[in-house]
Design a protein around this motif. Sequence first.
Motif, mmCIF file in Angstrom:
data_model
loop_
_atom_site.group_PDB
_atom_site.id
_atom_site.type_symbol
_atom_site.label_atom_id
_atom_site.label_comp_id
_atom_site.label_asym_id
_atom_site.label_seq_id
_atom_site.Cartn_x
_atom_site.Cartn_y
_atom_site.Cartn_z
ATOM 1 N N ARG A 48 0.853 -1.194 0.000
ATOM 2 C CA ARG A 48 0.000 0.000 0.000
ATOM 3 C C ARG A 48 0.883 1.236 0.000
ATOM 4 N NH1 ARG A 48 -4.959 0.069 3.936
ATOM 5 N NH2 ARG A 48 -6.083 0.666 2.091
ATOM 6 N N TYR A 91 -9.299 9.300 -1.846
ATOM 7 C CA TYR A 91 -8.722 8.228 -2.649
ATOM 8 C C TYR A 91 -7.403 7.816 -2.053
ATOM 9 C CZ TYR A 91 -5.035 11.134 -4.483
ATOM 10 O OH TYR A 91 -3.931 11.913 -4.583
ATOM 11 N N MET A 102 -3.264 2.329 -4.432
ATOM 12 C CA MET A 102 -3.009 0.980 -3.921
ATOM 13 C C MET A 102 -1.786 0.366 -4.585
ATOM 14 S SD MET A 102 -5.551 0.858 -1.907
ATOM 15 C CE MET A 102 -5.614 -0.847 -1.372
ATOM 16 N N LYS A 150 -3.574 0.920 -9.697
ATOM 17 C CA LYS A 150 -4.859 0.826 -9.001
ATOM 18 C C LYS A 150 -5.034 1.971 -7.994
ATOM 19 C CE LYS A 150 -6.557 -3.312 -7.813
ATOM 20 N NZ LYS A 150 -6.803 -4.543 -7.033
ATOM 21 N N VAL A 151 -6.153 2.685 -8.124
ATOM 22 C CA VAL A 151 -6.448 3.756 -7.165
ATOM 23 C C VAL A 151 -7.797 3.446 -6.526
ATOM 24 C CG1 VAL A 151 -6.713 6.238 -6.821
ATOM 25 C CG2 VAL A 151 -5.243 5.402 -8.663
ATOM 26 N N ARG A 152 -7.834 3.486 -5.176
ATOM 27 C CA ARG A 152 -9.076 3.149 -4.469
ATOM 28 C C ARG A 152 -9.830 4.411 -4.065
ATOM 29 N NH1 ARG A 152 -9.011 -1.687 -0.349
ATOM 30 N NH2 ARG A 152 -9.020 -2.676 -2.387
ATOM 31 N N ALA A 187 -13.283 -0.371 -13.533
ATOM 32 C CA ALA A 187 -13.436 -0.216 -12.090
ATOM 33 C C ALA A 187 -13.822 -1.561 -11.490
ATOM 34 C CB ALA A 187 -14.503 0.827 -11.792
ATOM 35 N N GLU A 188 -13.358 -1.796 -10.259
ATOM 36 C CA GLU A 188 -13.720 -3.031 -9.553
ATOM 37 C C GLU A 188 -14.432 -2.651 -8.252
ATOM 38 O OE1 GLU A 188 -9.906 -4.778 -9.066
ATOM 39 O OE2 GLU A 188 -9.736 -5.293 -11.208
ATOM 40 N N VAL A 238 -15.336 -2.888 -4.542
ATOM 41 C CA VAL A 238 -14.743 -3.425 -3.320
ATOM 42 C C VAL A 238 -15.869 -3.649 -2.299
ATOM 43 C CG1 VAL A 238 -13.088 -3.067 -1.452
ATOM 44 C CG2 VAL A 238 -12.575 -2.250 -3.769
ATOM 45 N N THR A 285 -17.042 1.650 -1.979
ATOM 46 C CA THR A 285 -15.607 1.678 -2.259
ATOM 47 C C THR A 285 -15.384 1.065 -3.636
ATOM 48 O OG1 THR A 285 -15.284 1.247 0.093
ATOM 49 C CG2 THR A 285 -13.329 1.122 -1.336
ATOM 50 N N ASP A 289 -12.306 0.410 -6.855
ATOM 51 C CA ASP A 289 -10.922 0.500 -7.323
ATOM 52 C C ASP A 289 -10.928 0.860 -8.803
ATOM 53 O OD1 ASP A 289 -9.837 -0.117 -4.908
ATOM 54 O OD2 ASP A 289 -9.489 -2.244 -5.360
ATOM 55 N N VAL A 320 -8.837 0.959 -12.148
ATOM 56 C CA VAL A 320 -7.689 0.184 -12.593
ATOM 57 C C VAL A 320 -7.203 0.703 -13.943
ATOM 58 C CG1 VAL A 320 -6.908 -2.151 -13.124
ATOM 59 C CG2 VAL A 320 -8.703 -1.788 -11.431
#
Lengths: 528, 277
Positions: free
Chosen positions: A2, A83, A86, A90-92, A138-139, A141, A145, A147, A149
């Motif tokens: 991280r 934000y 990660m 990847k940005v969360r 995007a994923e 979470v 939230t 992520d 990508v």
Amino acid sequence: MRMRSRLLPGLLVLGLAVASIVPSADAQKRGGTLTIVRPTDPVSLDPNLETTAPGAWVYFNMLEGLLTLDDKMQVKPLLATSYEVMSPTKVRFKLRPNVKFHDGTPFNAAAVKFTFDRALRGTPPARWASLAGSLDGAEVVDDLTVDVVTKEPYGPILRTLAMYCMGIVSPTAVQKQGADFSRAPVGTGPFKFVEWKTNTHVIIERNNDYWGDKALLDRVIFKVVPEEGARMIALQTGDADMVLFPSPAQLPALRKDSKFTVHETTGIRVVFAGFHAGMPPLDDVRVRQALLHAVDRKAILDNIMEGSAGPARGVLAPGVFGYKDMQLDKLYPFDRAKAKALLTQAGWTPGPDGIMVKGGQRLSLSWLAARGRYPKDGEITEAIQAMFKDVGVEAKVQVLEWAAVFQQVRANPFNHHMFTLGWVTSNADADYSLYALFHSKQVPPTGWNTSRYANPRVDTLVEQARRSLNQTEREKLYGEVQDILAKEMVWIPVYTTKEIIVTRSSVKGFHIHPVEYNLALWKTSVEK
Amino acid sequence: MGGWARFRRNRLALLGLVLVVVLGLTAVLAPWIAPYDPARQSLVEKRARPGAKYVLGADEFGRDILSRVIYGTRVALLVGVLSALIALAGGLVLGMTAGFAGGWLDATLMRAVEILLAFPYLLLALAIVAALGPGALNTTIAVGIWGIPAVTRIVRGAVLALRETEYVGAARALGAPGRDLLRRHIAPNILPGLIVYATLFMANAILLEAALSFLGLGVQPPTASWGLMVSTGRDVLLVAPHVATVPGLAIMVAVLAFNLVGDGLRDALDPRMRGST
């Protein structure tokens, strides 16, 4: 692993807290209708199909992205609250809770994923997909939230997500409306869609369930008035409260008139005369430099733009991340003797009709241009044509309608020596321009290297800057790129746009944005 | 009374003729009478008011409007004359063929002509220019092609009427071949009507050229064309009305001149139609 974010530290303050301090709503009355006249109707109101200004002006008030660009060109949170980086790809994002789309659908991570999937995996992909670099999707979470990508480390990611066209759409509405969604989009913004009569008007109204400060206006009507003169008359008579693309010649009078307010700010579009650097005689850098010396750019700014544009100091506009002053006035001052000397060095001698010749060939350039796509584009083309003639260079200008020019400029091969074009660094990051315009692999139709510029060093630098997430390093790399470009000029940068909008003085609280597309109307009101 | 005598007594027609001659001389002598190079720019003198230096003022590039209007005469007349010739040549061949041959050839040709006539004139010209590309030559061709259908109908009508006259019948009875009939007996009798039509057509051709240039499809900058001048001048109509007004007046005068001459010629050459419009 991280990583704590080192991109723009301290930037993402909790947006709500800041917004509520600004004392705008107290002084202004709620209610009223704002009528806007502008030259063209949208192609669509869905960013998937429309990334140009006519559509963006409208949907920017209805759709919101995770981030936004404020009028100081800084990235600010919108539907995201914070934000964290990660990994390099990847940005969360933490999402704003309790936000609903106009149709009642709750805004959540699934909606973000849905929007990106629709745009990036659709057939064909969204118009904005090509603006979004290596954004991959995007994923989810958890519900709030997400992520984001990228395919490879992508330095400009935050500014990309803050673009005007990155608005999150309601998944329910897209599924329910199908193709009709493009004419009646559903987002989370301060305004919602009412109706669109093609080539007549688009109407939007206040979203009373908005999560933040509610808009002051009841309604906004965007009317289509193609003629500049007719738009100005509509403003004078009060048929319109706001005019987009006002007539530069009338600005001095309007500035003095207390009935009107002229809103202006430096824009980020550079309008230029481009060279085809792969086509003789423009493959000779001395000829290109001579042509830069031949053009009196100040005279064009003073007499054609008449204060409605700023000087172009390079290939990027000030305000864009990575911009460096290319010192064009020092490197290429207006100097006909210098221009002729450079042409002589390159082997050209004056011919019988005053036009330079070399080996029996006249120095005659074919030039493709449109009229009316950018402020005064036809006029600057004609002015430069006359200036070229003064140093013995003939320009044969072909003025075609914009669609035809666009098609030819996007084609490979391109069969003209020169072209008149404007370029907006849409995400306000140098990558967007320096990579797409000057990387040797970005020749159309892949990218926008219409000049066919090729320099291995520049290729390396822009690739390196694109992959880096260290903004200081990126800025240095882009600086070097611009130093190289300044020596090998493949453009005659003519002006940077000033964004200018004229309103009647009854319009209060309007703030103009450097990015033409970002026409924010939620703090505006009309006193009548 | 002869045609010229009748024409001479028509004062308006004479005025038209004088104007046409003046326009013709202006076009021919443009390099000698224009005070400045029509493409010479002086940006600081943009939109200069009419005055001592620029009699009719300067345009948005500081170019002398008088010189540009003078050079614009060349474009207007050249396009007018050449397109009239194209229309006449095309119309004569098609009209005589249709009128003289009759039968299926006549029917086919005339249906094709009617299809062309059904197009609004600007749309047809726009379509042709769109296909050929903008430019002075292509504008001329477009305007010429636009004129062909009307000429064809006039010629065919005249041929049909003349074919049945006694003197043509007599010539035919004497064994004159079709080609001779057309050339010696029919064509000369169509000409007066065609001259009248061609003169009136010139007026429309000048107007159509101006319209195409106004839309950016005609002659290309920096060549001076009245239509183009009006087009660029309209953006500054409120601050510098002379930029668009002067070339607008030039268009009006030229169109009026050819119309007056055309009307006069019609009255003089074709007494039966006198007074009709």
